[in-house]
Motif scaffolding. Structure first.
Motif, PDB file in Angstrom:
ATOM      1  N   PHE A 159       0.634  -1.234  -0.071  1.00  0.00           N
ATOM      2  CA  PHE A 159      -0.045   0.002   0.118  1.00  0.00           C
ATOM      3  C   PHE A 159       0.832   1.129  -0.021  1.00  0.00           C
ATOM      4  N   ALA A 160       2.215   1.171   0.054  1.00  0.00           N
ATOM      5  CA  ALA A 160       3.011   2.437   0.287  1.00  0.00           C
ATOM      6  C   ALA A 160       2.589   3.006   1.540  1.00  0.00           C
ATOM      7  N   ASP A 161       2.339   2.086   2.597  1.00  0.00           N
ATOM      8  CA  ASP A 161       1.951   2.597   3.893  1.00  0.00           C
ATOM      9  C   ASP A 161       2.965   2.792   4.697  1.00  0.00           C
TER      10      ASP A 161
ATOM     11  N   VAL B 200       6.655   6.784   1.340  1.00  0.00           N
ATOM     12  CA  VAL B 200       7.416   5.968   0.293  1.00  0.00           C
ATOM     13  C   VAL B 200       6.454   5.850  -1.061  1.00  0.00           C
ATOM     14  N   SER B 201       5.645   6.591  -1.277  1.00  0.00           N
ATOM     15  CA  SER B 201       4.556   6.687  -2.271  1.00  0.00           C
ATOM     16  C   SER B 201       5.244   7.614  -3.278  1.00  0.00           C
ATOM     17  N   LEU B 202       6.358   7.268  -3.973  1.00  0.00           N
ATOM     18  CA  LEU B 202       6.961   8.018  -4.990  1.00  0.00           C
ATOM     19  C   LEU B 202       6.836   7.455  -6.523  1.00  0.00           C
ATOM     20  N   LEU B 203       6.014   7.183  -6.747  1.00  0.00           N
ATOM     21  CA  LEU B 203       5.807   6.726  -8.070  1.00  0.00           C
ATOM     22  C   LEU B 203       5.666   7.932  -9.211  1.00  0.00           C
ATOM     23  N   PRO B 204       4.953   8.942  -9.005  1.00  0.00           N
ATOM     24  CA  PRO B 204       4.975  10.358  -9.909  1.00  0.00           C
ATOM     25  C   PRO B 204       6.539  10.716  -9.630  1.00  0.00           C
ATOM     26  N   ASN B 205       7.237  10.725  -8.608  1.00  0.00           N
ATOM     27  CA  ASN B 205       8.455  11.334  -8.491  1.00  0.00           C
ATOM     28  C   ASN B 205       9.566  10.363  -9.514  1.00  0.00           C
ATOM     29  N   VAL B 206       9.167   8.909  -9.248  1.00  0.00           N
ATOM     30  CA  VAL B 206      10.045   8.245 -10.213  1.00  0.00           C
ATOM     31  C   VAL B 206       9.722   8.357 -11.511  1.00  0.00           C
ATOM     32  N   LEU B 207       8.505   8.657 -12.009  1.00  0.00           N
ATOM     33  CA  LEU B 207       8.420   8.919 -13.389  1.00  0.00           C
ATOM     34  C   LEU B 207       8.876  10.278 -13.880  1.00  0.00           C
TER      35      LEU B 207
ATOM     36  N   VAL C  39       3.237  -5.769   8.891  1.00  0.00           N
ATOM     37  CA  VAL C  39       2.691  -6.812   8.526  1.00  0.00           C
ATOM     38  C   VAL C  39       1.493  -7.010   8.776  1.00  0.00           C
ATOM     39  N   ALA C  40       0.462  -7.292   7.975  1.00  0.00           N
ATOM     40  CA  ALA C  40      -0.658  -7.870   8.340  1.00  0.00           C
ATOM     41  C   ALA C  40      -1.591  -8.239   7.047  1.00  0.00           C
ATOM     42  N   ARG C  41      -2.664  -8.899   7.365  1.00  0.00           N
ATOM     43  CA  ARG C  41      -3.425  -9.337   6.083  1.00  0.00           C
ATOM     44  C   ARG C  41      -3.833  -8.276   4.985  1.00  0.00           C
ATOM     45  N   ARG C  42      -3.714  -8.466   4.002  1.00  0.00           N
ATOM     46  CA  ARG C  42      -4.181  -7.323   2.863  1.00  0.00           C
ATOM     47  C   ARG C  42      -5.495  -6.931   3.431  1.00  0.00           C
ATOM     48  N   ASP C  43      -5.687  -5.580   3.642  1.00  0.00           N
ATOM     49  CA  ASP C  43      -7.015  -4.906   3.738  1.00  0.00           C
ATOM     50  C   ASP C  43      -6.635  -3.519   3.873  1.00  0.00           C
ATOM     51  N   HIS C  44      -7.283  -2.697   3.308  1.00  0.00           N
ATOM     52  CA  HIS C  44      -7.365  -1.036   3.235  1.00  0.00           C
ATOM     53  C   HIS C  44      -7.044  -0.550   4.324  1.00  0.00           C
ATOM     54  N   PRO C  45      -8.078  -0.787   5.399  1.00  0.00           N
ATOM     55  CA  PRO C  45      -8.144  -0.019   6.652  1.00  0.00           C
ATOM     56  C   PRO C  45      -6.883  -0.448   7.420  1.00  0.00           C
ATOM     57  N   PHE C  46      -6.664   0.426   8.442  1.00  0.00           N
ATOM     58  CA  PHE C  46      -5.458  -0.131   9.427  1.00  0.00           C
ATOM     59  C   PHE C  46      -5.965  -1.265   9.868  1.00  0.00           C
ATOM     60  N   PRO C  47      -4.800  -2.285  10.370  1.00  0.00           N
ATOM     61  CA  PRO C  47      -5.127  -3.395  10.923  1.00  0.00           C
ATOM     62  C   PRO C  47      -5.291  -3.254  12.199  1.00  0.00           C
ATOM     63  N   ASP C  48      -6.266  -4.075  12.852  1.00  0.00           N
ATOM     64  CA  ASP C  48      -6.887  -4.333  14.225  1.00  0.00           C
ATOM     65  C   ASP C  48      -6.947  -5.632  14.894  1.00  0.00           C
ATOM     66  N   PRO C  49      -5.841  -5.830  15.512  1.00  0.00           N
ATOM     67  CA  PRO C  49      -5.076  -5.081  16.146  1.00  0.00           C
ATOM     68  C   PRO C  49      -3.896  -4.769  15.607  1.00  0.00           C
ATOM     69  N   PRO C  50      -3.091  -3.442  15.892  1.00  0.00           N
ATOM     70  CA  PRO C  50      -2.274  -2.991  15.147  1.00  0.00           C
ATOM     71  C   PRO C  50      -1.054  -3.823  15.059  1.00  0.00           C
TER      72      PRO C  50
ATOM     73  N   GLN D 257      13.474   3.179   6.838  1.00  0.00           N
ATOM     74  CA  GLN D 257      12.268   3.259   6.341  1.00  0.00           C
ATOM     75  C   GLN D 257      11.261   2.661   7.589  1.00  0.00           C
ATOM     76  N   VAL D 258       9.951   3.108   7.725  1.00  0.00           N
ATOM     77  CA  VAL D 258       9.201   2.627   8.742  1.00  0.00           C
ATOM     78  C   VAL D 258       7.968   2.323   8.047  1.00  0.00           C
ATOM     79  N   SER D 259       7.243   1.139   8.076  1.00  0.00           N
ATOM     80  CA  SER D 259       6.070   0.819   7.723  1.00  0.00           C
ATOM     81  C   SER D 259       5.289   0.782   8.701  1.00  0.00           C
ATOM     82  N   ARG D 260       3.893   0.371   8.492  1.00  0.00           N
ATOM     83  CA  ARG D 260       2.782   0.224   9.660  1.00  0.00           C
ATOM     84  C   ARG D 260       2.763  -1.329   9.868  1.00  0.00           C
TER      85      ARG D 260
END
Length: 293
Positions: free
Chosen positions: A28-30, A151-158, A97-108, A92-95
């Motif tokens: 998710f570039a989260d 880390v959401s840098l795709l526009p920067n990469v392009l 590892v969790a099962r893929r789902d858009h909302p924040f994982p609960d429990p974090p 680099q710090v990410s949120r």
């Protein structure tokens, strides 16, 4: 000597360093990151970098992976294990590892932390600064919060790839009104013909560059006039000087914009002097000592 990376509590060979397939930065570039200069075996402006890291984490509601003292220990140890005298340390710090789902994982989950370090050629940077570089301009395509160092840098990469294909060093993002925002990995500056040094104000449209802050301090120390405001592409092309700043490139004069020369097409005296004096105003950590194993 092979490179070493820190990954979630372990120092491992760089070539076998891995994160989980469901790390949210990967899916998710989260996540957020920082890049800190290493100069003469010292971390440069570590306080400003970690202050910005804290801000980015707060904005994305990601908890810190460890306290600041522990994180600095990891950064310095990674620099030491890679025997970097002049270069960069990346974290680099990410949120986590969790099962893929858009909302924040609960429990974090526990935040995931990766730190790497690499050497850079100081001579290569000096060579680029001595001749100056070219930039191109591109339309703004990024999300609305580039002030968060995510880390959401795709526009920067392009944009960076577009610059490379055009034979340029950097691409400047331009808003719909024709005003320069910043580069794909740098802050953008000009010097007016009456000697004012201009860069866009630090709002939510640009990253609050650590080197940008150091250059602002140096401008004050040199009794130059700083203006924090937007400037247009046309104003930049007509300026006395232009330059870019970042932790990886420090201060680099810009001598061409979209193929047109800036002034006489040579590095100007203000940018050259700011590059020479940048470490006079930066915070330096203690010298990092490489291990003897």
């Amino acid at each position: 000597m092979s490179r070493i990376a820190y990954v979630n509590g372990r120092y491992v060979p760089h070539g076998s360093a891995m994160v989980h397939v469901e790390d949210r930065a990967y899916q998710f570039a989260d996540g957020v990151y920082e890049v800190c200069e290493v100069f003469g075996g010292r971390l440069v402006d570590e306080t400003r970098h970690l202050d910005r890291l804290d801000r980015s984490l707060r904005e994305l509601r990601i908890p810190a992976p460890m306290d600041r003292r522990a994180l600095l220990t990891v950064m310095r140890e990674t620099v030491a294990r890679n025997r970097v005298r002049d270069g960069l340390v990346y974290l680099q710090v990410s949120r986590g590892v969790a099962r893929r789902d858009h909302p924040f994982p609960d429990p974090p989950p526990a935040p995931a932390l990766v730190v790497t370090a690499k050497s850079l050629s100081a001579a290569a940077g000096d060579k680029a600064a001595a001749s100056g570089v070219s930039v191109i301009t591109v339309p703004e395509t990024r999300w609305a919060r580039p002030d968060i160092k995510s880390v959401s840098l795709l526009p920067n990469v392009l944009a960076k790839q577009q610059a490379k294909e055009a034979g340029a060093r950097e691409a400047w993002f331009v808003d719909p009104e024709g005003r320069v925002l910043e580069g794909s990995s740098t802050n953008a500056w000009i010097v007016t013909h009456d000697g004012k040094v201009v860069t866009r104000q630090a709002d939510t449209h640009i990253l609050r560059g650590v080197t940008r802050a150091a250059v602002s301090d140096l401008i004050g120390r040199r009794n130059l006039t700083l203006e924090e405001r937007a400037f247009t592409v046309e104003e930049a092309k007509a300026a006395a000087e232009a330059f870019i700043t970042s932790a990886s490139s420090l201060v680099i004069p810009v001598v061409r914009i979209d193929g047109a020369p800036v002034a006489d097409g040579q590095p100007g005296p203000v940018a050259t002097a700011l590059r020479k004096g940048i470490h006079d105003v930066t915070e330096m950590s203690h010298v990092v000592t490489p291990p003897f194993v």
